[in-house]
Every structure is written in C-alpha cells, then in structure tokens.
Design a protein around this motif. Structure first.
Motif, short mmCIF file in Angstrom:
data_model
loop_
_atom_site.label_atom_id
_atom_site.label_comp_id
_atom_site.label_asym_id
_atom_site.label_seq_id
_atom_site.Cartn_x
_atom_site.Cartn_y
_atom_site.Cartn_z
N GLU A 33 -106.87 -26.62 103.30
CA GLU A 33 -106.89 -27.33 104.56
C GLU A 33 -106.97 -26.54 105.71
O GLU A 33 -106.57 -25.20 105.87
N VAL A 251 -104.76 -37.40 108.63
CA VAL A 251 -104.57 -36.95 107.44
C VAL A 251 -103.10 -36.28 107.73
O VAL A 251 -102.71 -36.03 108.98
N CYS A 258 -109.92 -37.30 112.10
CA CYS A 258 -111.11 -36.77 111.20
C CYS A 258 -112.04 -38.02 110.97
O CYS A 258 -111.94 -39.15 111.76
N ARG A 260 -115.91 -40.06 109.13
CA ARG A 260 -116.56 -40.22 107.95
C ARG A 260 -117.50 -41.27 108.18
O ARG A 260 -117.33 -42.22 108.86
N PRO A 267 -118.00 -37.21 104.76
CA PRO A 267 -117.86 -36.68 105.85
C PRO A 267 -119.19 -36.31 106.31
O PRO A 267 -120.22 -36.29 105.71
N ALA A 391 -113.61 -33.06 108.88
CA ALA A 391 -113.49 -33.56 107.21
C ALA A 391 -114.58 -32.59 106.51
O ALA A 391 -114.37 -32.29 105.47
N ASN A 392 -115.55 -32.50 107.26
CA ASN A 392 -116.75 -31.78 106.52
C ASN A 392 -116.61 -30.31 106.44
O ASN A 392 -116.84 -29.75 105.59
N GLU A 394 -113.61 -28.88 106.30
CA GLU A 394 -112.51 -28.82 105.28
C GLU A 394 -113.20 -28.70 103.73
O GLU A 394 -113.00 -28.01 102.72
#
Length: 434
Positions: A33, A251, A258, A260, A267, A391-392, A394
C-alpha cells in the motif's frame, strides 16, 4: 520464512507526504500500500460561489509546478460554457505556458528526485560535488522553464496574464527571439539527459493497467484536443464525458482519491510515458531520434521508463517552444505568423457545464465546472494526474515486490526499488487528495 515488513514513513523526494507499507509472509506479498497522509485541500469547495474570473487563479494554487496547467484547464472549461473560440496566437501562447511547466517539472523530477537513486546518493546535494556540470545544467533547465513561464504568464508560478479569451500581456519580438536562442542552447544537454537516464538499470516490470493520454490526428497535443484515449484498448472518449469513462473512488488506507476505467474496472497510468505511447510518431524530429536511440518506442509498459519519457519530452519541448517563439516574433501578416491577436475576445456570460482537459507535466488533467447565469460556480470537480495514478501505482508496487521476493532479494533492496518506482511515477501526493 517468517514475516518481513517494509515500512517507509514519508517517502523522500516526492511532492507531498506518503508512506509505504509492504508485508511479506512466508515468501508471499500480503499487503502492498501507498498511504497518502495529506489532509483534504478542498479546492473544489473553495471555488463554489466564486465568479468565474477568480476560479483559474484559485485553482492554480492546487500545485506549484503544474499551476500553468490548472489555469489553462479552467480557462478551457469556462470558454466551453461561454462558447468562446480563442485565436491561433492565443493557443500558441498557452502551449508555451504549459511547456514552460514541463521544463520546470521534468528537470526537477529527473535530477532532484529520481537521479540520486541511480547515482548512489540520498539527495541531490552530493551530486553537486560529484558532478558539478550535470548539477548546474539540470538547474539551468529548471531556470529556463521558470523564465519561459514568467515571460508568458507574468510570473514563474500561478500565472496572471492568461485570461478567458486571451492574454493581457505579451513579450516583445526581441524577447521571443532571445528566448528561442536559449531554448536551442539547452538542446545538447537535454539529449545527453536521455542517454543518462536510459543507461540506468531498472527492474523489468510491465504494468498490467491501462494508459491514458490526450490524442489528436497528426499532433502531440497538450492543450488543443478534447479526445482522450486508453492506449492499450484504443477506446476513446471526449473530455465532456470523463465521468462516464473514469470512476473515482476512495480506499480505507489512504486519503487520496483513486481512479479506474469505468467499463473494465482496471486502474490506469497517465504520464509522459502514456503520451509517448499514444503519440510517439508526432514527437519533434530530435525527440523522436532520441527516443528511438534509447529504445523507447510503443508499446512500452515498464513504468520505470517514465523517467526516460520525461527526458525525451524535455528535448521535444525545447525544440517545439523555440519554433513557437520564432513564429510569435514574426510581424502580423508574415507567412509564418500566427493568425489573430492574443488580446481577450469578447464574450457573454451564461450558465452551463464545461470540462477543461489538458496534459499537465504529470499526465491528464480534467476540470469540470458548472456556472449559473451570473457566472458563479455551482459545482467544481478537479481530477489530477496523481489521483488517477495511485491505484495503478499500487498494483505496480505489488508486482515489483513479488518479483523481488521471488528473486530472494533482501529487504533493503526491496525497499529501495519500490521507492524508485514511486518516484518514477513522479507523484504529487498533495494533489491526489483533491
């Protein structure tokens, strides 16, 4: 094999504050994370009820590096609502302004944030002792970006000359020509920088997410298109439909927004690398040569290659801006002169919704505005590049950690390589919280 925890409090050499938490148990990555610990900044609420003329100047404070992009993006949204068509000359000046921030950002990111990782330093300061020429040239590039933004925008950050429909001030023809010569003079160092970053060893990681960039036929667009493309799938959408194409979400472990792809749940990454994947053929001649020499051709999905992509964009920006400056220096009516004046055009205030879209240095930037009949903001939404990238990032961090664990690398190597990856994304964590 037991449990290993890779923990980094306040990742160094990035904009803003974030922590890394990776938990490895018995050879398996359990948690990976990036915790953004910035507080909410509330710019979208801050502009609510404000008159449209104030909004670009407030929004520019979102970022000290990308302030030019925030101004131009807001102006595009407002002009969409009012039905304003700006002149070719105004578009050229806006492009110069945004490219000035590219020089500011890319030089800072590459040489102050990223390079120390690969040259064995903990910060940029030892680089001044180890390679003074490299250090001075890098700062010179940043200073050149500052000067370009100042000459076009009135100051190096938070520009004041760009307004709805045009500009309130322009530099003289002599200043344009002087600026063009300075941009040309920086070209050789920029080419050497591409080779420098291409020579650094990086882990072979291929992002599984999408990539998003502005596209236009026969162009390498940064301000003049409303079309965005998901590079891997080829799916395109218009900026006005961004909410239908992109889903934002939160999140529990991070304050960042984030994003997507709404249709697939994947993502995605938006960045210099995404732009080069989308529009490689339309780079300037020298930039395309430098990219080809470095082996940077589409498709390229290693996120570490974003460093090389930014170096290539410096070459591109220098060449492109020198051409723009020389054309702007031409007298009205000359063959190469831009059509029209940069003086603000007349318009009527009206209610409506508009979505501005530009390519900020770090990637795609969207501003959605709703105005009432008096020209005051009813609703605002800002979607920054880093918020779209988290997000990508992570997902790429997890893939990298799994690869390093499988190879039996020690904890200190895993930590360093993950930090390198975070910095390769060039995140502005302060901007990711909206």
């Amino acid at each position: 094999m037991g449990k290993t925890v890779v923990s980094v409090d306040h990742v160094a050499r990035v904009e803003g504050h974030g922590d890394i938490r990776v938990v490895i148990e018995n050879g398996e990555v359990k948690t990976c994370e990036l915790e953004v610990v910035e507080p909410a900044r509330l710019f979208e609420s801050m502009v609510r009820g404000r008159y449209f003329e104030e909004v670009p100047y407030i929004a520019s404070r979102v970022c000290g590096i990308c302030s030019s992009s925030h101004v131009v993006t807001d102006l595009r949204a407002i002009e969409q609502i009012f039905g304003v068509e700006v002149s070719e000359r105004t578009r050229a000046l806006r492009e110069l302004l945004v490219y000035g921030s590219y020089l500011q950002n890319h030089a800072t990111h590459l040489f102050v944030f990223a390079a120390p990782d690969f040259l064995g330093h903990k910060s940029v300061f030892p680089l001044a002792d180890a390679n003074r020429e490299l250090f001075d040239n890098a700062l010179g590039l940043k200073a050149l970006g500052n000067e370009l933004c100042t000459k076009v925008g009135g100051r190096s950050i938070h520009p004041i000359t760009a307004v709805v429909g045009g500009f309130t001030h322009e530099m003289s023809a002599a200043e344009y020509l002087e600026m063009a010569d300075k941009l040309d003079a920086a070209g050789e160092f920029a080419l050497a920088a591409v080779d420098l970053f291409n020579d650094f060893d990086v882990v072979d990681v291929q992002t599984e997410g999408e990539m998003l960039a502005m596209v236009a036929p026969g162009a390498y667009p940064v301000i003049d298109s409303d079309t965005a493309r998901f590079v891997r799938s080829g799916a395109e959408f218009q900026a006005v439909d961004v909410d239908d194409a992109v889903e934002e979400y939160v999140v529990g472990h991070s304050a960042a927004y984030c994003a997507r792809v709404r249709a697939t749940g994947k993502p995605y990454m938006t960045s210099a690398l995404a732009r080069i994947n989308a529009s490689w053929d339309n780079l300037s001649r020298r930039a395309r040569f430098a990219a080809a020499k470095a082996g940077l051709r589409p498709p390229e999905y290693n996120p570490f290659a974003n460093n090389v992509a930014q170096a290539v964009e410096i070459v591109d920006a220098l060449e492109r801006c020198a051409v723009l400056c020389r054309r702007l220096a031409e007298p009205a009516g000359a063959q190469d002169a831009f059509e029209g004046s940069s003086e603000p055009v007349a318009f009527e205030v009206r209610a409506g919704r508009g979505v501005g879209f530009t390519e900020a240095p770090r990637g795609a930037l969207f501003h959605e505005l709703e105005l009432d009949e008096a020209g005051c903001v009813v609703r605002a939404s800002i979607m920054t590049p880093t918020a779209q990238n988290i997000a990508n990032l992570e997902a790429d961090m997890r893939q990298l950690a799994e690869k390093l664990v499988e190879a039996g690398e020690p904890q200190e190597v895993i930590q360093l390589e993950i930090e390198k990856l975070v910095r390769a994304y060039d995140p502005c964590l302060s901007c990711s919280v909206h």
